[in-house]
Design an enzyme around this catalytic site. Structure first.
Site, PDB file in Angstrom:
ATOM      1  N   SER A  51       4.465  45.665  25.119  1.00 46.70           N
ATOM      2  CA  SER A  51       4.374  46.302  23.450  1.00 46.70           C
ATOM      3  C   SER A  51       5.557  45.754  22.811  1.00 46.70           C
ATOM      4  CB  SER A  51       3.917  47.607  23.535  1.00 46.70           C
ATOM      5  OG  SER A  51       3.643  48.057  22.587  1.00 46.70           O
ATOM      6  N   GLU A  52       5.629  45.516  21.468  1.00 49.85           N
ATOM      7  CA  GLU A  52       6.762  45.110  20.759  1.00 49.85           C
ATOM      8  C   GLU A  52       7.753  46.288  20.621  1.00 49.85           C
ATOM      9  OE1 GLU A  52       3.418  44.259  20.251  1.00 49.85           O
ATOM     10  OE2 GLU A  52       3.364  43.286  18.223  1.00 49.85           O
ATOM     11  N   ASN A  53       7.203  47.317  20.535  1.00 53.37           N
ATOM     12  CA  ASN A  53       8.080  48.510  20.589  1.00 53.37           C
ATOM     13  C   ASN A  53       9.006  48.927  21.688  1.00 53.37           C
ATOM     14  OD1 ASN A  53       5.640  49.513  21.129  1.00 53.37           O
ATOM     15  ND2 ASN A  53       6.065  51.367  20.707  1.00 53.37           N
ATOM     16  N   GLY A  54       8.977  48.118  22.616  1.00 52.76           N
ATOM     17  CA  GLY A  54       9.687  48.358  24.010  1.00 52.76           C
ATOM     18  C   GLY A  54       9.252  48.700  25.143  1.00 52.76           C
ATOM     19  N   SER A  93      13.005  43.694  23.315  1.00 51.54           N
ATOM     20  CA  SER A  93      11.851  43.295  23.367  1.00 51.54           C
ATOM     21  C   SER A  93      11.502  42.141  22.650  1.00 51.54           C
ATOM     22  CB  SER A  93      11.206  44.347  22.466  1.00 51.54           C
ATOM     23  OG  SER A  93       9.780  44.538  22.611  1.00 51.54           O
TER      24      SER A  93
END
Lengths: 221, 226
Positions: A51-54, A93
């Site tokens: 997930s892009e947010n880490g 990320s």
């Protein structure tokens, strides 16, 4: 066009069809919408969701009484972390994304062109304040970019086109398209039809597709 | 003795000049330094440029700062989200400038600023309207656009744990943009849920080393993520 004697796939069935092609061991990012549903359909294959947010090793939504306010996905929904998962900051990320470390990204789209161009972030050239998020990074960075979307817009217009009319997200990146009617590869020769839902003829599908559909001799529909 | 702890939010914010560029950590509400944003509202600086992934929701925090007319320009990847009513109204009325930045480009521009790299080339946005007017180069047959570093005058950071040297850890997805913004801010101020004695945080687990941090205010459970 003959009378419809076929059943389009539902959204969960579209997700299930994509999931069939996701291989054990892949690192995968799923876009918002239908792509999100793919995570629940990979069965017992070990696939690591990013997930892009880490997050790596993102798991399913928690039970309502197990919500952890600090643990969300890129769609800002509460999620869980699977065993072996990890946290990292945004630059790392997106280094995973832009550095070509993801095996697959599955995106939704408004339009895909037969040269692999994708439009999935702004619905009009004059859209006042569109939100791009990580779409442009994912589209250029992942080793494989697949799109899952309805074959037609709500107004009945083809989403598979010769040339995108909406603002572009990336040029020539889409390799495969899964719609509610068909699976189509994007090749150097254009769209190549791989399969259709039962009962749908090539000519009927072609009639609602905005660019030529090629059929290879060894493929079967 | 180095002691980066301060007693109040106002002391943490310090002096902020009109026209300053403010980096605001967080992804949605998670890891967002809400108390420091309130502190900035109290402090009064105007004509600000704000860098944040989202453009605020409801009428509190970032949205309140904008509603008060204090933000001239905002850079974000995803301005429009459920509840971003203040931003949308200001934008429609032409009262705020918007620069849309792809999320990875945003993170890398911040990281570059913190790492002393003035610009870099990325394939993200090539051939799209977000690359218009930007220098393009080809490397090994692939097209790239040049993006410039994005430094801030002040970075507002939310951490999970901090010590007096400014060493920080974060919690889960609350990390997001905070570490790169701490690097990219000329001054980085932190609100931390917990504090620790120097040496108490395992050096192997420190995510932001204190060199990137200027001031820390302890806000125990004062700011749980929504």
């Amino acid at each position: 066009m003959s009378e419809a004697s076929y059943t389009p796939l539902t959204r969960p069935k579209m997700a299930a069809r994509v999931a069939r092609d996701v291989e054990e061991g892949w690192y995968v990012n799923l876009g918002i919408g239908i792509p999100t549903l793919i995570a629940d359909q990979v069965g017992d294959r070990e696939v690591i969701f990013h997930s892009e947010n880490g997050l790596l090793g993102m798991g399913p939504a928690p039970a309502p009484d197990k919500i952890d306010p600090w643990l969300i996905n890129a769609g800002k929904q509460h999620v869980t972390l699977n065993k072996g998962g990890s946290f990292f900051h945004h630059a790392d990320s997106f280094a995973m994304i832009r550095g070509g470390h993801l095996d697959l990204c599955v995106l939704g789209a408004f339009e895909v062109a037969s040269n692999g161009d994708i439009a999935n972030w702004a619905t009009a050239v004059d859209d006042s304040a569109p939100a791009v998020g990580g779409a442009m990074d994912l589209a250029v960075g992942a080793a494989r970019v697949w799109v899952v979307m309805e074959h037609l817009t709500k107004e009945g217009k083809p989403r598979l086109v010769k040339s995108c009319s909406y603002p572009l997200t990336a040029l020539g990146v889409v390799q495969r398209i899964y719609t509610n009617l068909a699976v189509i590869d994007v090749t150097s020769r254009g769209f190549v039809l791989r399969e259709t839902v039962p009962g749908l003829s090539l000519s009927d599908l072609q009639a609602i597709t905005g660019a030529p559909l090629l059929v290879e001799e060894n493929s079967h529909g | 003795m180095i002691d980066k702890f301060v007693r109040s939010i106002a002391e943490a914010i310090g002096a902020v000049a009109d026209g300053a560029t403010i980096l605001v950590g967080g992804f949605g509400s998670v890891g967002q330094p809400n108390a420091l944003i309130e502190g900035l509202i109290e402090q009064g600086a105007k004509n600000l440029t704000v860098v944040a992934n989202n453009a605020g929701t409801g009428h509190t925090g970032l949205a309140k700062l904008m509603e008060l007319g204090r933000v001239r320009r905002i850079l974000c990847s995803f301005p429009r989200s459920a509840g971003s009513v203040v931003f949308e109204e200001l934008y429609r009325a032409g009262k705020i400038e918007l620069e849309i930045v792809p999320q990875g480009t945003l993170a890398e521009r911040l990281r570059a600023a913190g790492a002393g790299i003035p610009a870099f080339f990325t394939p993200t946005a090539v051939g799209t309207r977000l690359a218009e007017g930007k220098e393009e180069r080809e490397f090994d047959g692939r097209r790239y656009v040049m993006e410039t570093a994005l430094p801030g005058d002040l970075a507002l950071i939310e951490a999970w744990r901090a010590d007096r040297l400014g060493n920080l850890t974060y919690r889960e997805s609350g990390r997001n943009f905070n570490p790169v913004m701490a690097m990219a801010g000329k001054v980085a101020v932190v609100q931390s849920q917990h504090i620790a004695e120097a040496g108490e945080i395992d050096p192997e687990t420190i995510i932001t080393p204190g060199i990137f941090v200027d001031r820390v205010v302890h806000l125990p459970y004062g700011d749980l993520a929504a």
